[in-house]
Design an enzyme around this catalytic site. Structure first.
Site, PDB file in Angstrom:
ATOM      1  N   ARG A  17     -31.840   8.319 -10.567  1.00  0.00           N
ATOM      2  CA  ARG A  17     -31.877   7.581  -9.295  1.00  0.00           C
ATOM      3  C   ARG A  17     -30.498   7.179  -8.756  1.00  0.00           C
ATOM      4  O   ARG A  17     -30.383   6.683  -7.640  1.00  0.00           O
ATOM      5  CB  ARG A  17     -32.775   6.346  -9.432  1.00  0.00           C
ATOM      6  CG  ARG A  17     -34.251   6.716  -9.412  1.00  0.00           C
ATOM      7  CD  ARG A  17     -35.125   5.509  -9.542  1.00  0.00           C
ATOM      8  NE  ARG A  17     -35.159   4.991 -10.905  1.00  0.00           N
ATOM      9  CZ  ARG A  17     -35.516   3.753 -11.230  1.00  0.00           C
ATOM     10  NH1 ARG A  17     -35.849   2.891 -10.296  1.00  0.00           N
ATOM     11  NH2 ARG A  17     -35.532   3.382 -12.490  1.00  0.00           N
ATOM     12  N   ASN A 378      21.865  -6.737  -5.440  1.00  0.00           N
ATOM     13  CA  ASN A 378      21.259  -6.757  -4.115  1.00  0.00           C
ATOM     14  C   ASN A 378      21.035  -5.328  -3.643  1.00  0.00           C
ATOM     15  O   ASN A 378      21.984  -4.549  -3.544  1.00  0.00           O
ATOM     16  CB  ASN A 378      22.163  -7.493  -3.119  1.00  0.00           C
ATOM     17  CG  ASN A 378      21.450  -7.659  -1.782  1.00  0.00           C
ATOM     18  OD1 ASN A 378      20.702  -8.597  -1.565  1.00  0.00           O
ATOM     19  ND2 ASN A 378      21.661  -6.706  -0.888  1.00  0.00           N
ATOM     20  N   ARG A 441      30.262   8.201   3.619  1.00  0.00           N
ATOM     21  CA  ARG A 441      29.626   8.538   4.904  1.00  0.00           C
ATOM     22  C   ARG A 441      30.687   9.093   5.834  1.00  0.00           C
ATOM     23  O   ARG A 441      31.882   8.877   5.628  1.00  0.00           O
ATOM     24  CB  ARG A 441      28.993   7.291   5.515  1.00  0.00           C
ATOM     25  CG  ARG A 441      29.988   6.216   5.874  1.00  0.00           C
ATOM     26  CD  ARG A 441      29.316   4.899   6.257  1.00  0.00           C
ATOM     27  NE  ARG A 441      30.337   3.917   6.603  1.00  0.00           N
ATOM     28  CZ  ARG A 441      30.207   2.611   6.437  1.00  0.00           C
ATOM     29  NH1 ARG A 441      29.127   2.125   5.884  1.00  0.00           N
ATOM     30  NH2 ARG A 441      31.165   1.793   6.808  1.00  0.00           N
TER      31      ARG A 441
END
Ligand code: UD1
Ligand code: CA
Length: 461
Positions: A17, A378, A441
């Site tokens: 069931r 951090n 960068r």
């Protein structure tokens, strides 16, 4: 529980069931399988063995069993008596008791089993069963008693006379029996009944007829004996489970703002004065210390939180969180993420297989994967540990008090030394020495008058 005690959990049935490809006993309630609930309840008992009768979906059920629990296969499901009899070869020489349960009855409590056991000993019973007065006993075997109230048998719904069907005391299907007596009764079972099955319940009737004392613990709480047959029943038991679990933890000093929407698994531990906000889900071996806040809609699985941790609307699996640490909203921790004390982890930060030392901060939008982050580091907004090159995973090490500027990529394997600085927007491919500033960068170039020149070269239509 005195003498040698063996548990037998019947779990071979199909569960038609449920309309499911998954064996019924592996359907989940509060993050644990139904069978898992039963085994968890048993884990507190001094058992000398635990057997699970498997049949339908045997391989899947076997794979889900914890160490120390043995599967016994029942190839054909010829009834509950036949199911228990499958353990007979494994119990040669066992002259203590057997505790028989069903794998689809998740709310049965250790307290009820203890009450059954106390009665069993007090009455010197051959079998002690569990029953309840049911508002609607349809489907349950009915407990038959003589004029003195002694149990003389159990009749199944399908075999019962109208008078027997009027009995509201239902057999909840949990038994404690003296094995040598039960074994003999099982050996003499016949399938002469409406279902053509070997009924465990007939073995009990035989023992009673032979003059052995049969005791019955009537529980005031029928839900403890309720088996799951349908998904609707599963949902009902889930709701009842949540209410009970909340009551238990509230009594122990934990605040549930909304018990109906809070799910706490059976293996979870919670400390005093901790607050669970609405919609929180705590699963597996999660442990939460004292004075924590688990904010709305957080999910924790296999997470350890020390005291005074605050977790807001976050998703954590397999993680540990140190004292006074703040997580979220919308953080994702997984696969052994370990945060020290007083760490701040903010929104949209993912931490995988990484440790963060005490006082480290990653307040927004970062991915820390395969990283070792020191104390008071951090991590700026948008920092990414680039841990995967398409083939291998590599580690990033960020030493104590280093500062990683926003939107930096740390291409692993790479180390940022103690107190090192990474300029915002850097792509770091080489180790950064302690105390150094790394700028990785392109240098900015400003071209004066560039916009006007472009307009002249290509006037807009
Ligand atoms: C049985 C009891 C009934 C009781 C009810 C409580 C018998 C004959 N009847 O009913 O008196 O009220 O439990 O729920 O025992 N199973 C096997 N192998 C089998 C048959 C069953 O492992 O061959 C397992 C099922 O997976 C289930 C448990 O035994 O976990 C009980 O079987 P189920 O068919 O649900 O119970 P009933 O026979 O209806
Ligand atoms: Ca049956």
């Amino acid at each position: 529980m005195g003498q040698a005690l063996v548990a037998i959990v019947m779990a071979a049935g199909k569960g038609t069931r449920m309309k499911s490809d998954r064996p019924k006993v592996l359907h989940e309630l509060a993050g644990e399988s139904l069978l898992g609930h039963v085994l968890h309840t048993l884990s507190g008992l001094p058992l000398t063995g635990t057997f699970v009768i498997v049949g339908h979906g045997a391989d899947q059920v076997r794979a889900a069993l914890p160490a120390g629990v043995q599967a016994v296969e029942q190839r054909e499901q010829l009834g509950t008596g036949h199911a228990v009899d499958q353990v007979t070869p494994s119990l040669v020489g066992h002259d203590g008791d057997v505790l028989i349960l069903s794998g689809d009855v998740p709310l049965l409590s250790a307290e009820t089993l203890a009450a059954m056991h106390a009665l069993h000993v007090r009455e010197g019973a051959a079998v002690t069963m569990l029953s309840a007065e049911l508002p609607d006993p349809t489907g349950y075997g009915r407990v038959l008693r003589d004029a003195n109230g002694r149990v003389i048998g159990i009749v199944e719904q399908k075999d019962a006379t109208p008078a027997q069907l009027a009995v509201r005391e239902g057999n909840l299907g949990t038994y404690l029996a003296k094995w040598p007596l039960l074994r003999e009764a099982l050996a003499n079972l016949t399938p002469n009944n409406a279902q053509g099955e070997y009924y465990l319940t007939d073995a009990i009737a035989h023992l009673a007829q032979a003059g052995h004392p049969v005791a019955c613990h009537v529980t005031p709480d029928p839900l403890e004996g309720e088996g799951v047959n349908t998904r609707a029943q599963l949902a009902r038991l889930q709701a009842a489970y949540q209410a009970r679990t909340a009551d238990r933890w509230m009594a122990a000093g934990v605040t549930f703002v909304s018990p109906a929407t809070t799910i706490v698994g059976p293996r979870v531990q919670l400390g005093r004065d901790t607050v669970l906000e609405p919609g929180t889900i705590l699963l597996g071996r999660t442990t939460v210390g004292e004075r924590c806040v688990i904010g709305a809609h957080s999910q924790l699985r296999d997470v350890t939180c020390a005291d005074e941790v605050e977790i807001l609307c976050s998703y954590l699996t397999d993680a540990s969180i140190g004292e006074g640490t703040h997580v979220g909203p919308y953080a994702h921790l997984r696969q052994g993420a370990a945060l020290g004390r007083k760490v701040r982890l903010g929104n949209f930060v993912e931490v995988k297989k990484s440790t963060l030392g005490d006082g480290a901060k990653a307040a927004h939008l970062a991915y820390l994967g395969d990283a070792t982050v020191g104390c008071d580091v951090n991590i700026g907004c948008g920092v990414i540990t680039v841990n995967y090159d398409g083939t291998r995973k590599s580690r990033t090490i960020i030493e104590d008090r280093a500062f990683v500027g926003s939107n930096s990529n740390l291409i692993a394997p790479v180390t940022v030394g103690e107190e090192g600085y990474v300029a915002a927007g850097s792509t770091i491919t080489m180790d950064v020495p302690a105390g150094a500033l790394a700028v990785g960068r392109g240098r900015q170039v400003n071209k004066d008058g560039w916009v006007a020149k472009r307009r002249q070269a290509a006037p807009q239509a």
